[in-house]
Design a protein around this motif. Structure first.
Motif, PDB file in Angstrom:
ATOM      1  N   GLU A  81     -28.601 -15.537  -4.490  1.00 34.85           N
ATOM      2  CA  GLU A  81     -28.565 -16.776  -3.711  1.00 34.85           C
ATOM      3  C   GLU A  81     -27.700 -16.596  -2.471  1.00 34.85           C
ATOM      4  OE1 GLU A  81     -29.408 -20.693  -2.675  1.00 34.85           O
ATOM      5  OE2 GLU A  81     -30.320 -19.414  -4.221  1.00 34.85           O
ATOM      6  N   LEU A  82     -26.605 -15.877  -2.608  1.00 36.08           N
ATOM      7  CA  LEU A  82     -25.741 -15.612  -1.458  1.00 36.08           C
ATOM      8  C   LEU A  82     -26.490 -14.830  -0.390  1.00 36.08           C
ATOM      9  CD1 LEU A  82     -22.869 -15.609  -0.178  1.00 36.08           C
ATOM     10  CD2 LEU A  82     -22.483 -13.437  -1.392  1.00 36.08           C
ATOM     11  N   ALA A  83     -27.233 -13.806  -0.803  1.00 36.70           N
ATOM     12  CA  ALA A  83     -27.979 -12.983   0.155  1.00 36.70           C
ATOM     13  C   ALA A  83     -29.032 -13.802   0.892  1.00 36.70           C
ATOM     14  CB  ALA A  83     -28.625 -11.809  -0.568  1.00 36.70           C
ATOM     15  N   SER A  84     -29.602 -14.782   0.216  1.00 32.30           N
ATOM     16  CA  SER A  84     -30.641 -15.608   0.849  1.00 32.30           C
ATOM     17  C   SER A  84     -30.075 -16.478   1.962  1.00 32.30           C
ATOM     18  CB  SER A  84     -31.335 -16.485  -0.196  1.00 32.30           C
ATOM     19  OG  SER A  84     -30.461 -17.491  -0.684  1.00 32.30           O
TER      20      SER A  84
ATOM     21  N   VAL B  83     -27.418   0.792 -14.474  1.00 32.94           N
ATOM     22  CA  VAL B  83     -28.529   0.279 -15.278  1.00 32.94           C
ATOM     23  C   VAL B  83     -28.132  -1.012 -15.990  1.00 32.94           C
ATOM     24  CG1 VAL B  83     -30.084   0.773 -17.206  1.00 32.94           C
ATOM     25  CG2 VAL B  83     -29.486   2.586 -15.593  1.00 32.94           C
ATOM     26  N   VAL B  84     -26.912  -1.059 -16.504  1.00 30.27           N
ATOM     27  CA  VAL B  84     -26.474  -2.253 -17.242  1.00 30.27           C
ATOM     28  C   VAL B  84     -25.723  -3.242 -16.355  1.00 30.27           C
ATOM     29  CG1 VAL B  84     -26.380  -1.058 -19.451  1.00 30.27           C
ATOM     30  CG2 VAL B  84     -24.335  -1.160 -18.026  1.00 30.27           C
ATOM     31  N   ARG B  85     -25.377  -2.829 -15.136  1.00 32.00           N
ATOM     32  CA  ARG B  85     -24.670  -3.718 -14.217  1.00 32.00           C
ATOM     33  C   ARG B  85     -25.444  -3.865 -12.902  1.00 32.00           C
ATOM     34  NH1 ARG B  85     -19.537  -5.301 -15.001  1.00 32.00           N
ATOM     35  NH2 ARG B  85     -20.284  -6.858 -13.499  1.00 32.00           N
ATOM     36  N   PRO B  86     -26.637  -4.434 -12.967  1.00 29.06           N
ATOM     37  CA  PRO B  86     -27.411  -4.637 -11.741  1.00 29.06           C
ATOM     38  C   PRO B  86     -26.730  -5.594 -10.775  1.00 29.06           C
ATOM     39  CG  PRO B  86     -28.403  -5.848 -13.562  1.00 29.06           C
ATOM     40  CD  PRO B  86     -27.352  -4.958 -14.154  1.00 29.06           C
ATOM     41  N   ASP B  87     -25.830  -6.430 -11.290  1.00 27.42           N
ATOM     42  CA  ASP B  87     -25.082  -7.317 -10.397  1.00 27.42           C
ATOM     43  C   ASP B  87     -24.154  -6.526  -9.478  1.00 27.42           C
ATOM     44  OD1 ASP B  87     -23.711  -6.608 -12.729  1.00 27.42           O
ATOM     45  OD2 ASP B  87     -22.450  -8.400 -12.708  1.00 27.42           O
ATOM     46  N   SER B  88     -23.523  -5.493 -10.006  1.00 27.59           N
ATOM     47  CA  SER B  88     -22.674  -4.635  -9.179  1.00 27.59           C
ATOM     48  C   SER B  88     -23.504  -3.860  -8.169  1.00 27.59           C
ATOM     49  CB  SER B  88     -21.888  -3.659 -10.061  1.00 27.59           C
ATOM     50  OG  SER B  88     -21.004  -4.343 -10.920  1.00 27.59           O
ATOM     51  N   LEU B  89     -24.683  -3.408  -8.591  1.00 26.87           N
ATOM     52  CA  LEU B  89     -25.571  -2.692  -7.682  1.00 26.87           C
ATOM     53  C   LEU B  89     -26.050  -3.614  -6.565  1.00 26.87           C
ATOM     54  CD1 LEU B  89     -27.040  -0.010  -7.132  1.00 26.87           C
ATOM     55  CD2 LEU B  89     -28.906  -0.833  -8.591  1.00 26.87           C
ATOM     56  N   LEU B  90     -26.406  -4.855  -6.917  1.00 29.82           N
ATOM     57  CA  LEU B  90     -26.838  -5.821  -5.912  1.00 29.82           C
ATOM     58  C   LEU B  90     -25.706  -6.102  -4.919  1.00 29.82           C
ATOM     59  CD1 LEU B  90     -28.921  -7.791  -4.773  1.00 29.82           C
ATOM     60  CD2 LEU B  90     -28.136  -9.483  -6.457  1.00 29.82           C
ATOM     61  N   ALA B  91     -24.477  -6.205  -5.405  1.00 30.88           N
ATOM     62  CA  ALA B  91     -23.339  -6.422  -4.509  1.00 30.88           C
ATOM     63  C   ALA B  91     -23.208  -5.274  -3.518  1.00 30.88           C
ATOM     64  CB  ALA B  91     -22.059  -6.578  -5.326  1.00 30.88           C
ATOM     65  N   ASP B  92     -23.432  -4.050  -3.972  1.00 32.37           N
ATOM     66  CA  ASP B  92     -23.399  -2.887  -3.071  1.00 32.37           C
ATOM     67  C   ASP B  92     -24.421  -3.037  -1.948  1.00 32.37           C
ATOM     68  OD1 ASP B  92     -21.361  -1.562  -4.355  1.00 32.37           O
ATOM     69  OD2 ASP B  92     -22.517   0.255  -4.757  1.00 32.37           O
ATOM     70  N   PHE B  93     -25.632  -3.460  -2.312  1.00 38.79           N
ATOM     71  CA  PHE B  93     -26.703  -3.560  -1.324  1.00 38.79           C
ATOM     72  C   PHE B  93     -26.490  -4.738  -0.373  1.00 38.79           C
ATOM     73  CE2 PHE B  93     -28.732  -0.309  -3.679  1.00 38.79           C
ATOM     74  CZ  PHE B  93     -29.717   0.226  -2.857  1.00 38.79           C
ATOM     75  N   ILE B  94     -25.942  -5.818  -0.863  1.00 37.45           N
ATOM     76  CA  ILE B  94     -25.634  -6.935   0.036  1.00 37.45           C
ATOM     77  C   ILE B  94     -24.562  -6.497   1.040  1.00 37.45           C
ATOM     78  CG2 ILE B  94     -24.650  -9.255   0.175  1.00 37.45           C
ATOM     79  CD1 ILE B  94     -25.939  -9.845  -2.531  1.00 37.45           C
ATOM     80  N   LYS B  95     -23.579  -5.752   0.560  1.00 34.42           N
ATOM     81  CA  LYS B  95     -22.542  -5.228   1.453  1.00 34.42           C
ATOM     82  C   LYS B  95     -23.160  -4.309   2.501  1.00 34.42           C
ATOM     83  CE  LYS B  95     -18.239  -4.229   2.666  1.00 34.42           C
ATOM     84  NZ  LYS B  95     -17.244  -5.221   3.123  1.00 34.42           N
ATOM     85  N   LEU B  96     -24.193  -3.573   2.116  1.00 37.54           N
ATOM     86  CA  LEU B  96     -24.871  -2.669   3.049  1.00 37.54           C
ATOM     87  C   LEU B  96     -25.695  -3.434   4.075  1.00 37.54           C
ATOM     88  CD1 LEU B  96     -25.814   0.184   3.928  1.00 37.54           C
ATOM     89  CD2 LEU B  96     -27.565   0.045   2.123  1.00 37.54           C
ATOM     90  N   PHE B  97     -26.467  -4.403   3.625  1.00 36.61           N
ATOM     91  CA  PHE B  97     -27.384  -5.120   4.512  1.00 36.61           C
ATOM     92  C   PHE B  97     -26.711  -6.278   5.273  1.00 36.61           C
ATOM     93  CE2 PHE B  97     -30.760  -3.897   1.152  1.00 36.61           C
ATOM     94  CZ  PHE B  97     -30.946  -2.663   1.744  1.00 36.61           C
TER      95      PHE B  97
ATOM     96  N   PRO C 232     -22.900  -7.143   5.463  1.00 34.93           N
ATOM     97  CA  PRO C 232     -21.483  -6.944   5.112  1.00 34.93           C
ATOM     98  C   PRO C 232     -20.618  -8.182   5.289  1.00 34.93           C
ATOM     99  CG  PRO C 232     -22.052  -5.792   7.152  1.00 34.93           C
ATOM    100  CD  PRO C 232     -23.337  -6.217   6.532  1.00 34.93           C
ATOM    101  N   GLU C 233     -21.027  -9.092   6.174  1.00 31.61           N
ATOM    102  CA  GLU C 233     -20.218 -10.294   6.406  1.00 31.61           C
ATOM    103  C   GLU C 233     -20.203 -11.229   5.193  1.00 31.61           C
ATOM    104  OE1 GLU C 233     -24.422 -11.454   7.302  1.00 31.61           O
ATOM    105  OE2 GLU C 233     -23.168  -9.683   7.658  1.00 31.61           O
ATOM    106  N   LEU C 234     -21.184 -11.076   4.281  1.00 28.63           N
ATOM    107  CA  LEU C 234     -21.256 -11.948   3.111  1.00 28.63           C
ATOM    108  C   LEU C 234     -20.275 -11.539   2.013  1.00 28.63           C
ATOM    109  CD1 LEU C 234     -25.129 -12.477   2.758  1.00 28.63           C
ATOM    110  CD2 LEU C 234     -23.439 -14.016   3.803  1.00 28.63           C
TER     111      LEU C 234
END
Length: 344
Positions: A193-196, A313-327, A329-331
């Motif tokens: 939701e934050l990324a959106s 694999v078990v922490r997709p939330d952490s992986l998503l946070a990495d990608f939001i930071k990449l795409f 970063p201000e979020l």
């Protein structure tokens, strides 16, 4: 138990036992394995499946992706053997391997049966494949239960993570798994939701690299493409219906992706010079010119073990946070990458 995302297994509770069904990913509605889990010897169990006493007393695993499930459930001490031990990232398990407490069972496709039968775990957790596996059949016939963990075939990141419930059933930790997964799910959906809410245009992303003449890109219905969407990026194949990878020629990649803003998953090169040494044509891409090239080497050991294949694999939330930071970063200004690193 009601599953929210995973499609590859089913859990049912009955008087005196728990039934776990694992479905064949390559044959619709076909059951790959049927397990009846029991605590008391007096339990009356159906005869059309494997009988497994729980909680498990010992376990071996054939894939490093299973490590994080056990770690999250605080059950690493159950492990007696692991395939491809050098590829294990988890520091606690690596120490146990180095100290000889956990055996190296060799390659997952050619498991060292003599070692496995010496350590004699109650069960072996393995990935199922669309072919007959004589090694697993021989191990099963020797009395070691084969637990098919097919999380890798799920098309959704949360579905892969939900296989935590499958693992937990054999450890009698269903409630803990439910609590842990719900927390992961809530974090993931909050980050999505934050990324959106990101302002401005979405960055265009490309993935993979050239391997022996073919460039493999995630299909539009793959969990990797889902990750791009959920993190707020634009992807050329986002409307494609392929669930696996798409093999492309180099010329097609140049045509469709040369103006991509970000390149993620670029080989195992440690820097841009090493990447260009692999193929000097990479310089044609805007992402290379602008030094916007990234890989999944944020957590690696000196001999190549990568936590991206374990805890992500078990922490997709952490992986998503990495990608939001990449795409965007201000979020997430305070987030530090866990799995991603930029090629210098």
């Amino acid at each position: 138990m009601s599953l929210h995302y995973a499609r590859g297994f089913e859990i049912g509770y009955f008087d005196g036992y728990t039934r776990v069904l694992v479905y064949n990913p390559w044959a619709e509605n076909e059951i790959m394995a049927r397990y009846y889990l029991y605590r008391e010897d007096s339990s009356l169990l159906p005869k059309d499946g494997y009988h497994v006493r729980i909680p498990l007393s010992s376990l071996a695993i054939a894939s490093c992706t299973h490590v994080a499930f056990l770690d999250l459930l605080d059950e690493l001490d159950l492990l007696r053997g692991v395939c491809n031990a050098s590829m294990v990232y988890n520091p606690v398990l690596r120490q146990s391997i180095n100290e000889g407490q956990v055996a190296d069972l060799g390659d997952a496709f050619r498991i060292k049966r003599e070692i496995l039968l010496q350590i004699r775990p109650q069960a072996l957790m393995a990935s199922g494949y669309n072919q007959y596996d004589e090694h697993l059949q021989a191990i099963s016939q020797a009395g070691v239960s084969i637990l098919y963990n097919n999380e890798w075939m799920e098309q959704n990141l949360l579905a892969r993570a939900e296989w935590l419930r499958f693992v937990a059933c054999f450890l009698d930790k269903d409630r803990l798994a439910d609590s842990l997964f719900r927390q992961t799910e809530a974090n993931y959906l909050r980050l999505k939701e934050l990324a959106s809410s990101a302002a401005g245009s979405a960055p265009v992303v490309m993935s993979g690299d050239n391997f022996r003449g073919s460039w493999y890109m995630p299909g539009g219905r793959s969990h990797q493409a889902q990750l791009f969407r959920d993190a707020g990026a634009s992807y050329f194949f986002e409307n494609d219906s392929t669930t696996g990878s798409i093999a492309l020629g180099f010329e097609q990649v140049v045509r469709d992706f040369n103006q991509a803003d970000i390149w993620i998953g670029a080989s195992n090169a440690t820097d841009l010079n090493a990447l260009l040494a692999m193929d000097e044509r990479y310089v044609w891409f805007k992402s290379v010119k602008n030094k916007q090239v990234y890989s999944y080497q944020g957590r690696m050991t000196a001999d190549g073990a990568n936590d991206y294949w374990e805890s992500a694999v078990v922490r997709p939330d952490s992986l998503l946070a990495d990608f939001i930071k990449l795409f965007h970063p201000e979020l997430l200004p305070g987030h530090e990458w866990i799995y991603i690193n930029q090629l210098p």
